[in-house]
Every structure is written in structure tokens, then in C-alpha cells.
Write an enzyme that holds these catalytic residues in place. Structure first.
Site, PDB file in Angstrom:
ATOM      1  N   ASP A   1     -47.390  42.773 128.519  1.00  0.00           N
ATOM      2  CA  ASP A   1     -47.935  41.517 128.003  1.00  0.00           C
ATOM      3  C   ASP A   1     -46.822  40.520 127.692  1.00  0.00           C
ATOM      4  O   ASP A   1     -45.817  40.871 127.072  1.00  0.00           O
ATOM      5  CB  ASP A   1     -48.721  41.772 126.710  1.00  0.00           C
TER       6      ASP A   1
ATOM      7  N   GLU B   1     -63.839  16.567 113.197  1.00  0.00           N
ATOM      8  CA  GLU B   1     -65.110  15.980 112.770  1.00  0.00           C
ATOM      9  C   GLU B   1     -66.192  17.057 112.669  1.00  0.00           C
ATOM     10  O   GLU B   1     -67.041  17.018 111.780  1.00  0.00           O
ATOM     11  CB  GLU B   1     -65.538  14.887 113.749  1.00  0.00           C
TER      12      GLU B   1
ATOM     13  N   HIS C   1     -48.047  37.001 126.853  1.00  0.00           N
ATOM     14  CA  HIS C   1     -48.808  36.191 125.895  1.00  0.00           C
ATOM     15  C   HIS C   1     -48.150  34.854 125.573  1.00  0.00           C
ATOM     16  O   HIS C   1     -47.956  34.497 124.412  1.00  0.00           O
ATOM     17  CB  HIS C   1     -49.041  36.983 124.607  1.00  0.00           C
TER      18      HIS C   1
ATOM     19  N   HIS D   1     -57.043  39.252 128.885  1.00  0.00           N
ATOM     20  CA  HIS D   1     -56.959  37.838 128.505  1.00  0.00           C
ATOM     21  C   HIS D   1     -57.008  36.906 129.712  1.00  0.00           C
ATOM     22  O   HIS D   1     -57.021  35.687 129.528  1.00  0.00           O
ATOM     23  CB  HIS D   1     -55.691  37.578 127.697  1.00  0.00           C
TER      24      HIS D   1
ATOM     25  N   ASP E   1     -68.608  22.288 124.146  1.00  0.00           N
ATOM     26  CA  ASP E   1     -67.791  21.351 124.922  1.00  0.00           C
ATOM     27  C   ASP E   1     -67.650  21.881 126.343  1.00  0.00           C
ATOM     28  O   ASP E   1     -66.599  22.328 126.773  1.00  0.00           O
ATOM     29  CB  ASP E   1     -66.420  21.203 124.248  1.00  0.00           C
TER      30      ASP E   1
END
Length: 753
Positions: free
Chosen positions: A205, A730, A207, A267, A679
Site C-alpha cells: 500500500d 453549508e 495510500h 481502495h 453530488d
């Protein structure tokens, strides 16, 4: 002979033997005689040496105990976050599977928002990529690429990234396009031979730690015809330079396709990227073309090979194996179908009874699943046969309504919605009973389910010292496999040993299962500066592993062992206090259960038991107590005062109510993931249309009567800066205001009463 005559005799003998200066030789002889004389056990110097040795051993033992506790804290928190991610996705997947949209537009939106993307056809992908339409301005000073790539292009990228330059979106899209074309030609299991190179280097890994990759290339050399590399997945997330790592690896892959090999990790999954930072990183670095890049990456990831086999003897895969792993089946799977392995494949079950616990990732009661069932609740399947009776369909529909209502009730409580008076039962758009077509849509073939399990197991599993194979309840996905499972795989396929990654190790590598399983982890300082070394392993024709360890951070080299452990320990306990604070309400309830007389105090033993019952981290709380709890009088803890101290530590400069801060701390990752799911175009902003469609979906299940105008008004009220979009800050601010309103309403009700 007296001592004086003896010394004279020795001096005379040395002169006869011609040993140069008789005085020097005589002095040397006398010195050696003194060195050979050692004090006995009663001598003060001997006693002092023994005391120093004992003190040092105790000192090192204490440091080692602190290190192990710190390590366990970090891993427990990391794995609990992975459980949260899987449970959150289970809920959305289940909601999508059992919600009937009221219009085709709503159906398309829900499908786009919650389902995994299918692999695009070549023509569709060409249109999506469209790198030629992205012009490179004359003012651009970063690296330029031309295809086919040459070694100079790859080295130029290295130098550019060292200087903090960024590759233009035009070249990124073109690179991804060429990488995908190359990956499509590769098998699921790459076969590599040491005959064609001096040695093969295997990295674990990374990352997003670009400094680690630079250091590997500095120490070991760049990829070349004489130096092959296997990178074993998890290139992205958590670190801040995942984009640069991918670009470098893909560039070298295209320059040296026979010498550079990339395996997929857990991942390399767009649903995981939503939570752990890679999606956010891409959108921050490529604000204009980030959406296109993410779509291309999503399709590139699903074409990454699943494993690499060296000389038919060493199997390299990211996570591990299970008692169901079959390399022949893995070699035949159409891997690109699994864009996100978090999206579970449903299958038929003999049992028709399902426990509502399945929604939280637990095995349904009465459903016999294999030990290696990868995501125990991820399918969330009702377990139906195609010939289900009307009674069974009614039972299923009732279970659907109950479980979705429970989950939405949790969401409503978390964001502070007050209960809506009236019927609390879930109002479904669909009818009470499910049609035959709906039942069939909840199933896929047994072969698809088996393929999905195979991939999940090799990406998410971990080894364990005990025999057997069981579900990985700590991560929430994959399985734990024992030495017997490893031996079975090795014998079946005539292998010598396995190399896997997926777990951070303090020294960068670790053997287990009688040295038949090797874990290699290449991201140094993973949890904190000084927490761990990175490592890579080199294999020659003899297949004997040779390890190279390193620390990519210069600060770590200047720290003593005690300083390093203290620094990492401080970071670990800070994360643990945040975790405790995030569960303040649950802890108070647990403490009150042990405080039958309502004295406001509990014993330290009860404190440890209560904390574990709430957090489920499996930590030695009694050992950790001195770092978390101040000295107490009479062995009793005033738990409310202790929780107040935690709140003071976590409270920001802006005065925020503790209950709200607890809500945000506990749910920030989930809220951010929900935000990024809503989103759907990865713009970093929720458009009013996205907000409108999402809240139409939620409001129908939460018994909130909202008209179209009401939803629009709500969106405008959350858009504090009035730019026509809702950003994440927000979004959180709206949660804060809702919470305050909810608290004010409760206070008003109490005042009236």
C-alpha cells in the site's frame, strides 16, 4: 619466583624474541593481564552493571507495551470507520433496491445516485473522455506528454511532481485512455517470470504517500527491462498525492508493460474513494475537468488485474484468500463488471426469514451463509425463491417497510428532525405486496454471486493465527483465514507462499502462517510520523525474499525511540478521545446502567466495561485508563465530569452546543459520504435539482410533507452564500441549525408543560 623476578623474566623474554621496543611490548603484556581480570559477582561494578541491565530491560518493555497499545488503538479506529462505510452503503443500496420511483426522471436520478456504474462501451467512453477537446494553454508550464510514452516522459513526470507541478487535464485524460486500453488486454492473474529480469520488487500500500514512492525508486532504481515491479493495490486515498502516484505508475506501466504490474486493491473502488479522500482530491486539483477524470478512473480501476503470479510459485494479491477462493474461477471472471465491490450481488437463498439486523451488516437469522461470506449484510437480500407465495411477498414487503423505516428513523434522529405526528409506519410508494417482476429483480445468478464473493475475499480479507475461515467482522468485509486455509490453497496450486498487503505493519512487513503468508506495506508514517516503517521486498530466481525498510519523513530519523512512541501515542489518544466524545449520549446511558443509586459515580471496572459496550473497539480499556481518566478518589469515577472534560477538549473556538458537536463528530464522515453521493456529478456542490430529487426520495419515507415549492425554499435557505449551489460547509451548517431548532422546540414544549 616472586612477582618482581617474574616481571623481569617476562621483559627479558620479550627482548630475546625481537619484539621491537621491549618497553612497549612489556606494557602491552601487562595491560592484557589486567583486562583478563574480571570482578566477581560481589564486586560493586558487577552489581551496577546488572542493575543497569535490569532497568534498561524494564524500560524497553514499557515502551513496547505503549507501542502495542497505540498500534491497537489506531487499527481499531481505522477498521471501525470501514464498518461505517459498508453499513452506510448497505443502507443506500437497500433503499435503492426497494424504492419505487414515481416517475422515470426520478428513477434515472436514483439509479445515477445510488447504483454502481456499469462499464462503458468503447464509443461511450471515447465521448466521455474527449481529451482532444481539452486544450492546453500556452501559459501551461508543467510536463508535456506524447504517445506512445518513452522513458524520458516518465522521468520528466517524476521531476515535475518533485517541483510540485501539476499535469494538465488533457494529458491526464489521454494517459487514462491509453492505460485502460492496455489493461483491457491483460488477464485477471498476471504471470511474471524472474528469467527476464534480475529480480522482481513487490511494493504494498502507498495510500497517496508520494514521498514513499520517490524513496523506493531512489533506493531500488526506476522500472526498467532489468528491474521489474509489482505494486499490490491501494495506491490512493488517505494521503494527499494519490493523483500523482497514479499518474507515475500508469506512465511506467505504458513505458514498460512487461516489467510493471499493478494489482487492484480494495481502495481502487469509487465508493470507497467517496469517503477516504481521493474523490475530493481529484475535484480540488482539477476543478473544471475533475468529473471526466473521475469517470475515467472509475473505469480504469475495474480493469486492474486481480493478482500476480511469480514463476508459478508466489501468488501476490491485495487482501488474502478464503476457504472458497478458486484461482481457476478468478482467472475466468469478467472483472470489469465489478466497478464497485461494495455493491453486493444478490442471490437466491433457501430460507425466507430475514432478521432486520441484516440492514446493519449482520447475518440474517435462519440464512446459512458460507464462512467466507464477504459482506455479511451487504446484499440485504430478502432470500426469496422465484415461486414465492403471496403470503411470503406480503411478509417481505412488511420487512422492507420496517427495516427501511428503522434506518431512516436513525438518519432523522442524527440530523435532528423531529418526529412527524400521525402514522409512524413507513409510507411506501409501492403497493403492499411485491410483484413477480420485482421479486426477480432482487436476484442475480448464482455464478455472479460466486464471482462477487471471490473478488471481495481477495481484496478485503486478513490472516488470523487460528485455524479456519470466518467473516471479518472487524473490517465489515471479506474474511479471516487461518493457516489451514493458506496451506490448502498452496497445496492445491503448487505454490510456495503468498504475498499480500492491506494491513499496516510497524516494520513494513510481517510473516505469519509458518512464513507462508507475507504482508508487505510500503506507506511509512501511516498513522503518524514515526508510527511505522515502509518496506518493499525483492525476489530473485531463488524466490528468497529480501527486505528493504525505510522512513520517508526526515523528522522521524531525528527522534529517539521514546520521542517517537510518545508522539504516536499522543496522536492515538487524541483520536480515541474524539471517538469517545462522539458517543457521549450512548456512554451516559451505559454509565447510568451501572449507577443504580444515581450517585453520579461508577467504579473504574464498570467504566471500562461500559465504554467497550458502546464503542466495540476491542481495546484493553483497563490498561488505557490512566491516559483517559484522571486519578479518582476511592476508585470511583464521576462520569459526567469526565464527559464534560472531553467536551471541553473537542469544543471549537466558536461556541457550539455539546450535543450538536457530538452529532457532527459522530456523523461527519457519513454526512460527507452522503453529500458526495447526492453530488452525483462530483462537482463539489449539490445543485438545486440534485437536492430537490434527493429530498423527494427521503421525504416520502420520513413522513415529511414537502411540496415542490417547499423543497425549493429549503434548498434556498441552506444556500447561505446565495450562489445557487450547496457546498459541504453549508450542508453541515444546515444540520447545525436544524439541531438548534429541534432543541429550542423541545425547550418550548417543556416550558409549556
Amino acid at each position: 619466583m616472586d612477582p618482581c623476578n617474574m616481571h623481569c623474566f617476562q621483559k627479558h623474554r620479550l627482548e630475546i624474541m625481537g619484539c621491537g621496543s621491549s618497553a612497549n611490548a612489556y606494557y602491552f603484556l601487562r595491560k592484557s593481564e589486567k583486562v583478563q581480570t574480571l570482578p566477581d559477582a560481589a564486586h560493586p561494578a558487577f552489581k551496577a552493571a546488572v542493575l543497569i541491565q535490569r532497568w534498561y530491560r524494564r524500560y524497553v518493555a514499557r515502551l513496547e507495551m505503549r507501542r502495542r497499545c497505540t498500534w491497537r488503538i489506531f487499527q481499531s479506529i481505522e477498521y471501525s470507520c470501514e464498518q461505517d462505510q459498508i453499513k452506510l452503503h448497505n443502507f443506500f443500496s437497500y433503499l435503492m433496491d426497494h424504492f419505487t420511483p414515481s416517475s422515470s426522471k426520478e428513477r434515472d436520478f436514483i439509479s445515477r445516485m445510488l447504483t454502481e456504474e456499469e462499464s462503458y462501451k468503447d464509443t461511450e467512453l471515447e465521448k466521455l473522455c474527449d481529451y482532444e477537446s481539452v486544450e492546453v494553454p500556452d501559459s501551461y508550464t508543467g510536463p508535456h506528454l506524447s504517445f506512445p510514452l518513452l522513458p524520458d516522459h516518465a522521468t520528466a513526470l517524476l521531476e515535475a511532481f518533485k517541483q510540485k507541478h501539476q499535469l494538465h487535464a488533457h494529458y491526464v485524460l489521454k494517459l487514462l485512455h491509453e492505460t485502460r486500453k492496455h489493461l483491457m488486454q491483460l488477464p485477471n492473474i498476471n504471470h511474471v517470470s524472474t528469467c527476464y529480469s534480475e529480480e522482481i520488487t513487490v511494493c504494498g500500500d502507498l495510500h497517496g504517500r508520494l514521498d514513499d514512492l520517490f524513496l523506493i525508486f531512489y533506493k531500488n532504481g526506476l522500472p526498467s527491462p532489468e528491474k521489474s515491479y509489482v505494486f499490490n493495490g491501494d495506491f490512493v486515498d488517505r494521503g494527499k498525492q494519490s493523483v500523482e502516484i497514479l499518474i507515475i505508475l500508469f506512465a511506467f506501466l505504458l513505458v514498460y508493460p512487461k516489467e510493471v504490474h499493478l494489482n487492484r486493491g480494495n481502495h481502487e473502488d469509487h465508493m470507497v474513494n467517496l469517503r477516504y479522500g481521493f474523490t475530493k482530491e481529484v475535484m480540488q486539483k482539477y476543478k473544471v475537468h475533475g468529473k471526466k477524470i473521475l469517470k475515467m478512473l472509475q473505469n480504469v480501476f475495474c480493469w486492474l488485474p486481480l493478482a500476480t503470479l511469480i514463476d508459478q510459485k508466489v501468488l501476490i494479491l491485495h487482501g488474502g484468500v478464503s476457504d472458497m477462493t478458486d484461482l481457476e474461477l478468478l482467472a475466468k471472471i469478467q472483472r470489469h463488471k465489478f466497478v464497485s465491490v461494495l455493491r453486493g450481488k444478490k442471490r437466491k437463498e433457501k430460507s425466507r426469514h430475514v432478521d432486520s439486523k441484516a440492514i446493519n451488516g449482520e447475518s440474517p437469522v435462519g440464512v446459512d451463509s458460507p464462512r467466507s461470506s464477504s459482506f455479511p449484510g451487504s446484499c440485504l437480500q430478502p432470500g426469496l425463491a422465484s415461486t414465492a407465495s403471496t403470503a411470503s411477498r406480503t411478509e417481505l414487503s412488511q420487512w422492507v417497510r420496517q427495516t427501511v423505516q428503522e434506518e431512516l428513523e436513525k438518519c432523522r434522529r442524527q440530523v435532528g428532525f423531529s418526529e412527524v405526528p400521525g402514522d409512524k409506519e413507513l409510507t411506501c410508494v409501492s403497493s403492499v405486496t411485491m410483484t413477480e417482476s420485482e421479486l426477480e429483480s432482487c436476484e442475480t445468478s448464482e455464478s455472479n454471486q460466486e464471482e462477487w464473493k471471490q473478488i471481495v475475499d481477495i481484496l478485503w480479507s486478513d490472516p488470523m493465527p487460528q485455524e479456519g475461515c470466518k467473516m471479518n467482522t472487524v473490517r465489515g468485509g471479506g474474511c479471516y483465514f487461518g493457516p489451514d486455509v493458506t496451506e490448502k490453497i498452496l497445496q492445491k496450486h503448487s505454490l510456495q507462499f503468498l504475498i499480500r498487503s492491506h494491513e499496516c505493519k510497524q516494520e513494513g512487513y510481517e510473516f505469519c502462517h509458518n512464513r507462508k503468508v507475507l504482508t508487505i506495506f510500503s506507506a511509512s508514517n501511516y498513522y503518524e510520523i514515526g508510527s511505522n516503517r515502509g518496506a518493499y521486498v525483492k525476489l530473485g530466481p531463488d524466490l528468497i525474499p529480501h527486505f528493504v525498510q525505510y522512513q520517508a519523513n526526515k523528522t522521524a530519523h531525528t527522534l529517539t525511540m521514546r520521542q517517537r512512541i510518545s508522539r504516536v501515542e499522543e496522536s492515538a489518544f487524541r483520536a480515541l478521545r474524539e471517538k469517545l466524545f462522539a458517543h457521549t449520549s450512548d456512554l451516559i446511558c451505559a454509565f447510568k446502567g451501572y449507577d443504580q443509586d444515581e450517585t453520579g459515580t461508577i467504579t473504574l471496572s464498570d467504566w471500562a466495561t461500559a465504554v467497550e459496550s458502546v464503542l466495540h473497539l476491542g481495546l484493553p480499556w483497563r490498561m488505557l485508563r490512566p491516559q483517559l481518566v484522571r486519578s479518582t478518589a476511592g476508585g470511583l469515577l464521576e462520569y459526567k465530569s469526565w464527559l464534560d472534560d472531553l467536551a471541553v477538549e473537542q469544543r471549537s473556538k466558536e461556541h457550539i452546543q455539546s450535543s450538536l458537536l457530538e452529532t457532527i463528530y459522530r456523523n461527519r464522515s457519513n454526512l460527507e459520504t452522503i453529500f458526495r453521493i447526492i453530488d452525483s456529478d462530483h462537482s463539489g456542490l449539490i445543485s438545486f435539482e440534485e437536492f430537490h430529487q434527493t429530498w423527494k426520495l427521503f421525504s416520502s419515507h420520513m413522513n415529511i410533507e414537502l411540496t415542490d415549492d417547499g423543497i425549493s425554499d429549503l434548498a434556498r435557505s441552506i444556500d447561505f452564500n446565495k450562489d445557487g449551489n450547496i457546498d459541504f460547509n453549508e450542508f453541515l451548517e444546515a444540520v447545525r441549525l436544524i439541531e438548534h431548532t429541534h432543541c429550542d422546540d423541545k425547550a418550548a414544549e417543556l416550558a409549556v408543560d
